[in-house]
Scaffold this motif. Structure first.
Motif, short mmCIF file in Angstrom:
data_model
loop_
_atom_site.label_atom_id
_atom_site.label_comp_id
_atom_site.label_asym_id
_atom_site.label_seq_id
_atom_site.Cartn_x
_atom_site.Cartn_y
_atom_site.Cartn_z
N SER A 28 0.79 -1.35 -0.10
CA SER A 28 -0.11 -0.10 0.00
C SER A 28 1.11 1.08 -0.05
N CYS A 29 0.21 2.36 -0.63
CA CYS A 29 1.04 3.58 -0.90
C CYS A 29 1.47 4.31 0.41
N GLY A 30 0.69 4.07 1.39
CA GLY A 30 0.90 4.54 2.67
C GLY A 30 2.14 4.38 3.60
N LYS A 31 2.78 2.93 2.92
CA LYS A 31 3.82 2.24 3.71
C LYS A 31 5.12 2.62 2.95
N HIS A 32 4.93 3.75 1.95
CA HIS A 32 5.93 4.15 1.10
C HIS A 32 5.90 5.54 1.18
N GLY A 33 5.68 6.40 2.36
CA GLY A 33 5.94 7.66 2.33
C GLY A 33 5.04 8.64 1.67
N ALA A 34 3.45 8.02 1.73
CA ALA A 34 2.49 9.00 1.10
C ALA A 34 2.01 10.05 1.72
N LEU A 35 2.30 9.94 3.09
CA LEU A 35 1.88 11.18 3.92
C LEU A 35 2.79 12.33 3.80
N GLU A 36 3.93 11.98 4.00
CA GLU A 36 5.08 12.84 3.77
C GLU A 36 5.31 13.67 2.47
N ALA A 37 5.21 12.70 1.35
CA ALA A 37 4.93 13.16 0.17
C ALA A 37 4.03 14.24 -0.30
N GLN A 38 2.62 13.88 0.17
CA GLN A 38 1.37 14.71 0.08
C GLN A 38 1.57 16.22 0.90
N LYS A 39 2.34 15.80 1.92
CA LYS A 39 2.58 17.24 2.90
C LYS A 39 3.55 17.95 2.01
N HIS A 40 4.67 17.53 1.49
CA HIS A 40 5.58 18.13 0.92
C HIS A 40 5.06 18.91 -0.33
N ALA A 41 4.34 18.15 -1.16
CA ALA A 41 3.63 18.79 -2.22
C ALA A 41 2.73 19.99 -1.96
N LYS A 42 1.91 19.85 -1.05
CA LYS A 42 1.00 21.01 -0.55
C LYS A 42 1.92 22.26 -0.08
N SER A 43 3.06 21.96 0.47
CA SER A 43 3.76 23.18 0.89
C SER A 43 4.40 23.67 -0.29
#
Ligand code: FES
Length: 109
Positions: A28-43
């Protein structure tokens, strides 16, 4: 073109955030840094001044059934799918696809 035909956002980006528990389940994507990547994209979108009405929206999404190819994002209105490894890949997608309108072939799935 009728103004109603214009997309609400110039680019609408969905990050799969799904994370499965357990050793026998699908990856699953959540196990491969999805949360960090989404936050990075937003900022980064905010820093570029693109986080405004009618411009770019970075959203969290659920599983999009491309789990084994992930982590995945999809960019609309083009419907272009990407995978990524780290924040530099996210920066490249933003700089080339979102800002310049180019497809990033090396990350496309
Ligand atoms: S967990 Fe991300 S596409 Fe299924």
């Amino acid at each position: 073109m009728d103004t109603n035909d214009k997309p609400f956002y110039e680019h609408h980006v969905f990050f799969c955030m799904n994370e499965r528990e357990g050793k026998d389940c699908r990856d699953s994507c959540g196990k491969h840094g999805a949360l960090e990547a989404q936050k990075h994209a937003k900022s980064r979108i905010k820093a570029l001044g693109l986080s405004a009405p009618g411009k770019v929206r970075i959203n969290k999404g659920g599983c999009m059934d491309r789990c084994e190819e992930g982590p995945v994002i999809v960019v609309y209105p083009q419907g272009t799918w990407y995978t990524y490894v780290d924040n530099s890949d996210i920066d490249e997608i933003i700089d080339r696809h979102i800002v310049k309108g180019e497809v990033v072939e090396r990350l496309k799935i």
